[in-house]
Design a protein around this motif. Structure first.
Motif, PDB file in Angstrom:
ATOM      1  N   GLU A  42       1.241  -6.575  -8.695  1.00  0.00           N
ATOM      2  CA  GLU A  42       1.798  -7.049  -7.425  1.00  0.00           C
ATOM      3  C   GLU A  42       1.927  -5.899  -6.433  1.00  0.00           C
ATOM      4  O   GLU A  42       1.575  -6.038  -5.258  1.00  0.00           O
ATOM      5  CB  GLU A  42       3.175  -7.687  -7.641  1.00  0.00           C
ATOM      6  N   PHE A  43       2.448  -4.770  -6.920  1.00  0.00           N
ATOM      7  CA  PHE A  43       2.546  -3.585  -6.056  1.00  0.00           C
ATOM      8  C   PHE A  43       1.145  -3.185  -5.571  1.00  0.00           C
ATOM      9  O   PHE A  43       0.937  -2.935  -4.384  1.00  0.00           O
ATOM     10  CB  PHE A  43       3.163  -2.400  -6.798  1.00  0.00           C
ATOM     11  N   ALA A  44       0.196  -3.124  -6.498  1.00  0.00           N
ATOM     12  CA  ALA A  44      -1.155  -2.684  -6.161  1.00  0.00           C
ATOM     13  C   ALA A  44      -1.794  -3.601  -5.129  1.00  0.00           C
ATOM     14  O   ALA A  44      -2.387  -3.129  -4.149  1.00  0.00           O
ATOM     15  CB  ALA A  44      -2.021  -2.610  -7.424  1.00  0.00           C
ATOM     16  N   ALA A  45      -1.683  -4.911  -5.313  1.00  0.00           N
ATOM     17  CA  ALA A  45      -2.321  -5.857  -4.397  1.00  0.00           C
ATOM     18  C   ALA A  45      -1.668  -5.834  -3.020  1.00  0.00           C
ATOM     19  O   ALA A  45      -2.364  -5.857  -2.003  1.00  0.00           O
ATOM     20  CB  ALA A  45      -2.270  -7.267  -4.981  1.00  0.00           C
ATOM     21  N   HIS A  46      -0.350  -5.768  -2.973  1.00  0.00           N
ATOM     22  CA  HIS A  46       0.342  -5.825  -1.692  1.00  0.00           C
ATOM     23  C   HIS A  46       0.190  -4.532  -0.896  1.00  0.00           C
ATOM     24  O   HIS A  46      -0.009  -4.565   0.316  1.00  0.00           O
ATOM     25  CB  HIS A  46       1.827  -6.144  -1.899  1.00  0.00           C
ATOM     26  N   LEU A  47       0.273  -3.417  -1.573  1.00  0.00           N
ATOM     27  CA  LEU A  47       0.236  -2.134  -0.870  1.00  0.00           C
ATOM     28  C   LEU A  47      -1.177  -1.617  -0.623  1.00  0.00           C
ATOM     29  O   LEU A  47      -1.391  -0.838   0.304  1.00  0.00           O
ATOM     30  CB  LEU A  47       1.030  -1.083  -1.654  1.00  0.00           C
ATOM     31  N   GLY A  48      -2.121  -1.999  -1.470  1.00  0.00           N
ATOM     32  CA  GLY A  48      -3.461  -1.451  -1.339  1.00  0.00           C
ATOM     33  C   GLY A  48      -3.533   0.016  -1.727  1.00  0.00           C
ATOM     34  O   GLY A  48      -4.434   0.730  -1.325  1.00  0.00           O
ATOM     35  N   VAL A  49      -2.585   0.467  -2.513  1.00  0.00           N
ATOM     36  CA  VAL A  49      -2.518   1.856  -2.956  1.00  0.00           C
ATOM     37  C   VAL A  49      -3.467   2.053  -4.150  1.00  0.00           C
ATOM     38  O   VAL A  49      -3.615   1.152  -4.975  1.00  0.00           O
ATOM     39  CB  VAL A  49      -1.054   2.224  -3.340  1.00  0.00           C
ATOM     40  N   PRO A  50      -4.144   3.195  -4.227  1.00  0.00           N
ATOM     41  CA  PRO A  50      -4.971   3.447  -5.411  1.00  0.00           C
ATOM     42  C   PRO A  50      -4.134   3.333  -6.691  1.00  0.00           C
ATOM     43  O   PRO A  50      -2.989   3.797  -6.747  1.00  0.00           O
ATOM     44  CB  PRO A  50      -5.478   4.882  -5.196  1.00  0.00           C
ATOM     45  N   ARG A  51      -4.696   2.713  -7.700  1.00  0.00           N
ATOM     46  CA  ARG A  51      -3.944   2.431  -8.932  1.00  0.00           C
ATOM     47  C   ARG A  51      -3.427   3.706  -9.604  1.00  0.00           C
ATOM     48  O   ARG A  51      -2.331   3.719 -10.136  1.00  0.00           O
ATOM     49  CB  ARG A  51      -4.789   1.583  -9.876  1.00  0.00           C
ATOM     50  N   ALA A  52      -4.212   4.767  -9.567  1.00  0.00           N
ATOM     51  CA  ALA A  52      -3.765   6.027 -10.178  1.00  0.00           C
ATOM     52  C   ALA A  52      -2.551   6.584  -9.436  1.00  0.00           C
ATOM     53  O   ALA A  52      -1.609   7.093 -10.056  1.00  0.00           O
ATOM     54  CB  ALA A  52      -4.892   7.044 -10.208  1.00  0.00           C
ATOM     55  N   VAL A  53      -2.560   6.481  -8.115  1.00  0.00           N
ATOM     56  CA  VAL A  53      -1.431   6.957  -7.315  1.00  0.00           C
ATOM     57  C   VAL A  53      -0.206   6.082  -7.602  1.00  0.00           C
ATOM     58  O   VAL A  53       0.902   6.588  -7.787  1.00  0.00           O
ATOM     59  CB  VAL A  53      -1.769   6.948  -5.806  1.00  0.00           C
ATOM     60  N   LEU A  54      -0.403   4.766  -7.653  1.00  0.00           N
ATOM     61  CA  LEU A  54       0.697   3.856  -7.953  1.00  0.00           C
ATOM     62  C   LEU A  54       1.301   4.157  -9.319  1.00  0.00           C
ATOM     63  O   LEU A  54       2.525   4.237  -9.463  1.00  0.00           O
ATOM     64  CB  LEU A  54       0.222   2.406  -7.884  1.00  0.00           C
ATOM     65  N   ALA A  55       0.462   4.351 -10.314  1.00  0.00           N
ATOM     66  CA  ALA A  55       0.961   4.666 -11.654  1.00  0.00           C
ATOM     67  C   ALA A  55       1.782   5.953 -11.640  1.00  0.00           C
ATOM     68  O   ALA A  55       2.851   6.028 -12.261  1.00  0.00           O
ATOM     69  CB  ALA A  55      -0.203   4.781 -12.639  1.00  0.00           C
TER      70      ALA A  55
END
Length: 193
Positions: A42-55
């Motif tokens: 949900e965070f990844a889809a809404h923010l459009g942040v790279p998954r590695a950065v989000l993790a």
């Protein structure tokens, strides 16, 4: 050259706070956690942040005790993130930065989202007080609602963006598992957050 993650030589409380919440994307992750976003996807889809950065950011916030990570109630299959009391204490800062942005860097058409007192649905002022009754509103009594600058949700919007088109009490889980699945063959993407 990569910037260091700490503020060497700075010993003030602001520098120590910035080591936790000052990296790019971190405050937007916290904003979404207040909205009720709980799952990594949900965070990844809404923010459009790279998954590695989000993790990395989620791990840092969890390590700092701002978020906790636990099995999703009822499923046990997925993990969800939630704000800890330490994280909830950041609400005045998130609210103040949002108010500052609305005053000095407003969006065309007005705010995309507004904060209201759940008790009487009156707007909050810049200090977090209800403009209707004058009460200092705790985060658990704040509704986030669409503002005049929020475009209507579109068919390609991610589930978080679509759900935020309706008023929603902060800290309440935003999505149920059924709402997070896109129709077959239709990708989801973030929109004007």
């Amino acid at each position: 050259m990569t910037l260091p993650r700490d503020y060497r030589g700075q010993t003030c409380a602001l520098a120590r706070s910035m080591e936790i919440v000052g990296e790019r994307w971190t405050l937007l992750i916290l904003r979404d956690a207040f909205y009720g976003v709980r799952r990594f996807g949900e965070f990844a889809a809404h923010l459009g942040v790279p998954r590695a950065v989000l993790a990395d950011r989620l791990a840092g916030l969890t390590e700092a005790g701002v978020l906790d990570r636990r099995p999703e109630p009822g499923t046990g299959r997925r993990e969800v993130y939630g704000l800890t009391p330490k994280g909830v204490a950041l609400w005045p800062a998130v609210r103040a930065l949002t108010a500052w942005g609305e005053e000095f860097h407003p969006a065309d058409g007005g705010p995309r989202r507004v904060f209201l007192h759940a008790g009487d649905e009156a707007p909050l002022d810049t200090d977090g007080r209800c403009a209707g009754c004058g009460t200092a509103v705790p985060v658990t009594d704040v509704l986030v609602a669409p503002g005049p600058g929020l475009a209507a949700p579109g068919p390609d919007d991610d589930p978080v963006t679509a759900a935020l088109a309706l008023p929603h009490r902060l800290l309440t889980p935003l999505l149920t598992p059924l709402l997070t699945t896109a129709p077959a063959g239709r990708p989801t993407r973030g929109s004007q957050r």
